[in-house]
Design a protein around this motif. Structure first.
Motif, PDB file in Angstrom:
ATOM      1  N   LYS A 114      20.266  57.337  -2.188  1.00 49.31           N
ATOM      2  CA  LYS A 114      19.482  56.690  -3.256  1.00 49.31           C
ATOM      3  C   LYS A 114      18.063  57.256  -3.313  1.00 49.31           C
ATOM      4  CE  LYS A 114      20.357  52.466  -1.756  1.00 49.31           C
ATOM      5  NZ  LYS A 114      21.364  52.751  -0.711  1.00 49.31           N
ATOM      6  N   GLU A 115      17.477  57.513  -2.146  1.00 52.43           N
ATOM      7  CA  GLU A 115      16.119  58.076  -2.150  1.00 52.43           C
ATOM      8  C   GLU A 115      16.113  59.484  -2.743  1.00 52.43           C
ATOM      9  OE1 GLU A 115      12.376  59.178   0.825  1.00 52.43           O
ATOM     10  OE2 GLU A 115      13.989  57.884   1.559  1.00 52.43           O
ATOM     11  N   LEU A 116      17.159  60.251  -2.489  1.00 55.94           N
ATOM     12  CA  LEU A 116      17.274  61.597  -3.059  1.00 55.94           C
ATOM     13  C   LEU A 116      17.321  61.532  -4.577  1.00 55.94           C
ATOM     14  CD1 LEU A 116      17.503  64.531  -2.110  1.00 55.94           C
ATOM     15  CD2 LEU A 116      19.981  64.276  -2.149  1.00 55.94           C
ATOM     16  N   VAL A 117      18.038  60.555  -5.112  1.00 62.31           N
ATOM     17  CA  VAL A 117      18.082  60.356  -6.561  1.00 62.31           C
ATOM     18  C   VAL A 117      16.682  60.011  -7.081  1.00 62.31           C
ATOM     19  CG1 VAL A 117      18.965  58.867  -8.412  1.00 62.31           C
ATOM     20  CG2 VAL A 117      20.512  59.682  -6.610  1.00 62.31           C
ATOM     21  N   ALA A 118      15.987  59.132  -6.374  1.00 66.92           N
ATOM     22  CA  ALA A 118      14.642  58.732  -6.797  1.00 66.92           C
ATOM     23  C   ALA A 118      13.690  59.926  -6.809  1.00 66.92           C
ATOM     24  CB  ALA A 118      14.115  57.643  -5.870  1.00 66.92           C
ATOM     25  N   ARG A 119      13.762  60.758  -5.776  1.00 65.47           N
ATOM     26  CA  ARG A 119      12.879  61.925  -5.699  1.00 65.47           C
ATOM     27  C   ARG A 119      13.175  62.915  -6.827  1.00 65.47           C
ATOM     28  NH1 ARG A 119       9.635  62.260  -1.360  1.00 65.47           N
ATOM     29  NH2 ARG A 119      10.033  60.814   0.372  1.00 65.47           N
ATOM     30  N   ASN A 120      14.439  63.064  -7.183  1.00 68.94           N
ATOM     31  CA  ASN A 120      14.781  63.964  -8.275  1.00 68.94           C
ATOM     32  C   ASN A 120      14.365  63.415  -9.626  1.00 68.94           C
ATOM     33  OD1 ASN A 120      16.505  66.550  -7.570  1.00 68.94           O
ATOM     34  ND2 ASN A 120      17.013  65.003  -6.056  1.00 68.94           N
ATOM     35  N   LEU A 121      14.446  62.094  -9.784  1.00 67.98           N
ATOM     36  CA  LEU A 121      13.924  61.474 -11.008  1.00 67.98           C
ATOM     37  C   LEU A 121      12.436  61.781 -11.158  1.00 67.98           C
ATOM     38  CD1 LEU A 121      15.714  58.006 -10.911  1.00 67.98           C
ATOM     39  CD2 LEU A 121      15.891  59.669 -12.758  1.00 67.98           C
ATOM     40  N   HIS A 122      11.704  61.697 -10.057  1.00 69.03           N
ATOM     41  CA  HIS A 122      10.273  62.006 -10.081  1.00 69.03           C
ATOM     42  C   HIS A 122      10.041  63.490 -10.354  1.00 69.03           C
ATOM     43  CE1 HIS A 122       6.035  62.035  -8.985  1.00 69.03           C
ATOM     44  NE2 HIS A 122       6.285  63.002  -8.112  1.00 69.03           N
ATOM     45  N   PHE A 123      10.806  64.358  -9.689  1.00 68.52           N
ATOM     46  CA  PHE A 123      10.625  65.803  -9.830  1.00 68.52           C
ATOM     47  C   PHE A 123      10.874  66.272 -11.261  1.00 68.52           C
ATOM     48  CE2 PHE A 123      10.399  70.120  -8.530  1.00 68.52           C
ATOM     49  CZ  PHE A 123      11.400  70.811  -9.203  1.00 68.52           C
ATOM     50  N   LEU A 124      11.838  65.650 -11.939  1.00 69.60           N
ATOM     51  CA  LEU A 124      12.177  66.050 -13.303  1.00 69.60           C
ATOM     52  C   LEU A 124      11.307  65.375 -14.357  1.00 69.60           C
ATOM     53  CD1 LEU A 124      16.081  65.937 -13.021  1.00 69.60           C
ATOM     54  CD2 LEU A 124      14.648  67.976 -13.135  1.00 69.60           C
ATOM     55  N   SER A 125      10.450  64.448 -13.942  1.00 63.76           N
ATOM     56  CA  SER A 125       9.623  63.693 -14.887  1.00 63.76           C
ATOM     57  C   SER A 125       8.310  64.415 -15.177  1.00 63.76           C
ATOM     58  CB  SER A 125       9.314  62.305 -14.322  1.00 63.76           C
ATOM     59  OG  SER A 125       8.342  62.388 -13.284  1.00 63.76           O
ATOM     60  N   GLY A 126       7.582  63.884 -16.148  1.00 66.24           N
ATOM     61  CA  GLY A 126       6.273  64.423 -16.463  1.00 66.24           C
ATOM     62  C   GLY A 126       5.228  64.094 -15.420  1.00 66.24           C
ATOM     63  N   ARG A 127       5.603  63.306 -14.422  1.00 63.36           N
ATOM     64  CA  ARG A 127       4.676  62.932 -13.348  1.00 63.36           C
ATOM     65  C   ARG A 127       4.901  63.752 -12.084  1.00 63.36           C
ATOM     66  NH1 ARG A 127       2.684  57.407 -14.129  1.00 63.36           N
ATOM     67  NH2 ARG A 127       3.442  56.592 -16.106  1.00 63.36           N
ATOM     68  N   SER A 128       5.689  64.822 -12.177  1.00 60.20           N
ATOM     69  CA  SER A 128       6.105  65.559 -10.979  1.00 60.20           C
ATOM     70  C   SER A 128       4.949  66.130 -10.166  1.00 60.20           C
ATOM     71  CB  SER A 128       7.062  66.689 -11.375  1.00 60.20           C
ATOM     72  OG  SER A 128       6.425  67.583 -12.281  1.00 60.20           O
ATOM     73  N   GLU A 129       3.823  66.390 -10.826  1.00 60.52           N
ATOM     74  CA  GLU A 129       2.664  66.933 -10.104  1.00 60.52           C
ATOM     75  C   GLU A 129       1.824  65.832  -9.457  1.00 60.52           C
ATOM     76  OE1 GLU A 129       2.231  70.203  -9.707  1.00 60.52           O
ATOM     77  OE2 GLU A 129       4.092  70.454 -10.833  1.00 60.52           O
ATOM     78  N   MET A 130       2.164  64.590  -9.720  1.00 61.50           N
ATOM     79  CA  MET A 130       1.420  63.459  -9.175  1.00 61.50           C
ATOM     80  C   MET A 130       2.186  62.866  -7.984  1.00 61.50           C
ATOM     81  SD  MET A 130      -1.057  63.834 -11.112  1.00 61.50           S
ATOM     82  CE  MET A 130      -2.069  62.454 -10.570  1.00 61.50           C
ATOM     83  N   PRO A 131       1.603  61.877  -7.275  1.00 60.57           N
ATOM     84  CA  PRO A 131       2.224  61.380  -6.035  1.00 60.57           C
ATOM     85  C   PRO A 131       3.561  60.674  -6.244  1.00 60.57           C
ATOM     86  CG  PRO A 131      -0.098  60.737  -6.172  1.00 60.57           C
ATOM     87  CD  PRO A 131       0.280  61.266  -7.505  1.00 60.57           C
ATOM     88  N   PHE A 132       4.439  60.853  -5.261  1.00 57.63           N
ATOM     89  CA  PHE A 132       5.661  60.062  -5.133  1.00 57.63           C
ATOM     90  C   PHE A 132       5.474  59.225  -3.869  1.00 57.63           C
ATOM     91  CE2 PHE A 132       9.798  59.244  -3.209  1.00 57.63           C
ATOM     92  CZ  PHE A 132      10.559  58.809  -4.272  1.00 57.63           C
ATOM     93  N   VAL A 133       5.354  57.920  -4.040  1.00 60.12           N
ATOM     94  CA  VAL A 133       5.035  57.035  -2.917  1.00 60.12           C
ATOM     95  C   VAL A 133       6.212  56.098  -2.665  1.00 60.12           C
ATOM     96  CG1 VAL A 133       3.461  55.267  -2.024  1.00 60.12           C
ATOM     97  CG2 VAL A 133       2.582  57.145  -3.439  1.00 60.12           C
ATOM     98  N   ARG A 134       6.700  56.086  -1.415  1.00 61.95           N
ATOM     99  CA  ARG A 134       7.862  55.273  -1.055  1.00 61.95           C
ATOM    100  C   ARG A 134       7.422  54.062  -0.246  1.00 61.95           C
ATOM    101  NH1 ARG A 134      11.021  54.930   3.633  1.00 61.95           N
ATOM    102  NH2 ARG A 134      13.179  54.258   3.281  1.00 61.95           N
ATOM    103  N   VAL A 135       8.025  52.924  -0.547  1.00 60.26           N
ATOM    104  CA  VAL A 135       7.803  51.702   0.225  1.00 60.26           C
ATOM    105  C   VAL A 135       9.166  51.140   0.628  1.00 60.26           C
ATOM    106  CG1 VAL A 135       6.845  49.372   0.266  1.00 60.26           C
ATOM    107  CG2 VAL A 135       5.729  51.143  -1.089  1.00 60.26           C
ATOM    108  N   ASN A 136       9.382  50.956   1.918  1.00 63.24           N
ATOM    109  CA  ASN A 136      10.596  50.297   2.399  1.00 63.24           C
ATOM    110  C   ASN A 136      10.297  48.808   2.489  1.00 63.24           C
ATOM    111  OD1 ASN A 136      12.782  49.246   3.754  1.00 63.24           O
ATOM    112  ND2 ASN A 136      12.928  50.914   5.213  1.00 63.24           N
ATOM    113  N   CYS A 137      10.816  48.044   1.539  1.00 64.57           N
ATOM    114  CA  CYS A 137      10.490  46.618   1.448  1.00 64.57           C
ATOM    115  C   CYS A 137      11.022  45.824   2.638  1.00 64.57           C
ATOM    116  CB  CYS A 137      11.045  46.035   0.150  1.00 64.57           C
ATOM    117  SG  CYS A 137      10.340  46.768  -1.342  1.00 64.57           S
ATOM    118  N   ALA A 138      11.963  46.408   3.395  1.00 66.14           N
ATOM    119  CA  ALA A 138      12.532  45.702   4.542  1.00 66.14           C
ATOM    120  C   ALA A 138      11.779  45.998   5.834  1.00 66.14           C
ATOM    121  CB  ALA A 138      13.996  46.089   4.716  1.00 66.14           C
TER     122      ALA A 138
END
Length: 479
Positions: free
Chosen positions: A204-228
């Motif tokens: 699931k995290e790999l999917v999230a990172r690829n969504l970010h990489f393919l978006s217009g925000r790819s040059e900006m931060p990708f920040v992960r939070v593990n809510c658990a």
């Protein structure tokens, strides 16, 4: 108690009027007794025009195709007769101007002294979601049509598609996997909130990172939070930051993950573990894109794209009162389901090739491929730990391998948990701890349900969790 809270307690309608979903209240005759502003805005009917009247004949009289929708078949009215809560999709409400819009709604009975006195319907306009799904269906139909027309070139096209995804770690050729890739492509160029659903270890995290990489925000931060990973008290500070002196130990001002993700993407992993006290504040940020740090009064505005992920059934949590309904709707704009490995075993050859190439680089190996019999064993296995378990198996075998062909040296079951000669020199507690941790790892740290560690160990889920707490067994910690 603050004056705002007193106002809400003295007049609950203030809360109902403030929410973004439409709300109707009905008496047992089906007449409207309450209509909130959101409902007025969505339907164009003002409360004064409908109060005391049967709303069904105004906005629920017909199906989307124009065919009659008799009142005695209305799911909202049925709730008033049998007292059953209903969650309904695939229907439309009609506006005052004669147009209609697709809705999802929940119909809930209202009781007084164990007697039904009416019902409440909470609904939302899902036009954007329907349009996105229609665009997806059209895109998938075009892909299918192209595949049929160019059957001779299909294998070449498929290799090209997957070559484009090789560097991303997302590889496969199964129907369910290609469908997921198409969904990622469609939504990646938007700022829509995405909810990634799937079992532990599916990527699931790999999917999230690829969504970010393919978006217009790819040059900006990708920040992960593990809510658990945080206690309720620490989680709010992690998400929103804190001011100096906000609580014991807050020696300096600290930015939270929302600030760090400004103009980028915030990935909320294991969103189903989010404590309820943090859910309301998260909802406000998603709605308003602003918040205050813990211990602060200054409002901070952010521009973020939110991606959430969970292995839990959030709607079931909503029904059980463990997850806010309005937050669920806010997150569930565009759901993407990551298929478990057992549903895409035809992808194993491609997955193994991709992982072995990476292992060769990392481990300094020169493995050319995997033995045919070993591949058959991989394809016959149920993979409770999904992709993560496959990675662990291949890495273990790559370390042990002395040839250019990878062979499985251990069975793919609990028999792979070997006994140690030095067990006799360890306490029972230490042996239990190591054994439970290895079973959890083989199950991808899935505790409950089919293929979960509790089932493998023959323990009740709560008993296993209790043992994990007692033995201090924590995910990904070396034992």
């Amino acid at each position: 108690m603050s004056s705002v809270i007193k106002h809400f307690l003295n007049d609950p309608k203030l809360l109902l009027n403030a929410v973004g979903e439409g709300i109707y209240g009905f008496d047992l005759s089906g007449n409207a007794v309450f209509i909130n502003p959101a409902a007025e805005k969505m339907t164009g009917w003002e409360a004064g025009e409908l109060l005391g009247k049967k709303i069904h004949q105004y906005h629920h009289h017909s199906h989307a195709d124009g065919s009659e929708y008799p009142a005695d078949e209305c799911q909202i009215y049925k709730t008033m007769f049998d007292g059953e809560t209903r969650y309904v999709k695939g229907e439309v409400f009609w506006r005052k101007d004669g147009t209609c819009f697709p809705v999802e709604y929940t119909s809930t009975p209202v009781f007084r002294d164990d007697q039904i006195i009416g019902a409440v319907a909470i609904f939302r306009d899902i036009s954007q979601q329907v349009e996105t799904e229609q665009a997806l269906r059209i895109a998938l139909k075009q892909v299918q049509s192209l595949s049929e027309q160019l059957k001779d070139e299909n294998s070449y096209l498929l290799s090209e598609i997957n070559q484009n995804w090789q560097g991303s770690g997302l590889v496969g050729e199964s129907h369910v996997f290609i469908r997921m890739l198409e969904q990622i492509k469609l939504v990646s160029k938007t700022d829509s909130t995405v909810l990634i659903l799937g079992e532990n270890g599916t990527g699931k995290e790999l999917v999230a990172r690829n969504l970010h990489f393919l978006s217009g925000r790819s040059e900006m931060p990708f920040v992960r939070v593990n809510c658990a990973a945080f206690s309720p008290s620490l989680l709010e500070s992690e998400l929103f930051g804190h001011e100096k002196g906000a609580f014991t130990g807050a020696h300096d001002k600290r930015k939270g993950r929302f600030e760090l993700a400004h103009n980028g993407t915030l990935f909320l992993d294991e969103i189903g573990e989010l404590p309820q006290e943090a859910q309301s504040k998260l909802l406000r940020v998603l709605q308003e894109q602003e918040f205050e740090r813990v211990g602060g009064s200054k409002t901070i505005s952010v521009n973020i794209r939110v991606i959430a992920a969970t292995n839990r059934d959030l709607w079931k949590m909503v029904e059980d009162g463990a997850f806010r309904m309005d937050l669920y709707y806010r997150l569930n704009v565009f759901p993407i389901k990551v298929p478990p490995l057992r549903e895409r075993v035809e992808d194993l050859p491609m997955l193994c090739a991709n992982m072995i190439n990476k292992l060769n680089v990392r481990l300094g190996k020169q493995i050319k491929g995997i033995a045919r019999q070993s591949l058959k064993k991989l394809q016959a296995y149920s993979w409770p730990g999904n992709i993560r378990e496959l990675q662990n198996v291949l890495e273990r075998e790559a370390i042990l391998s002395h040839s250019h062909t990878l062979h499985l040296s251990q069975p793919l079951d609990l028999g792979a948990i070997d006994s140690h000669d030095d067990d006799k020199n360890q306490s029972l507690e230490a042996v239990q701890k190591r054994h439970i941790a290895k079973v959890l790892a083989l199950c991808g740290w899935k505790i409950s349900g089919k293929f979960g560690a509790a089932e493998k160990l023959g323990l009740n889920e709560s008993t296993l969790r209790s043992k994990m707490k007692k033995l201090n067994i924590i995910k990904n910690r070396d034992i």
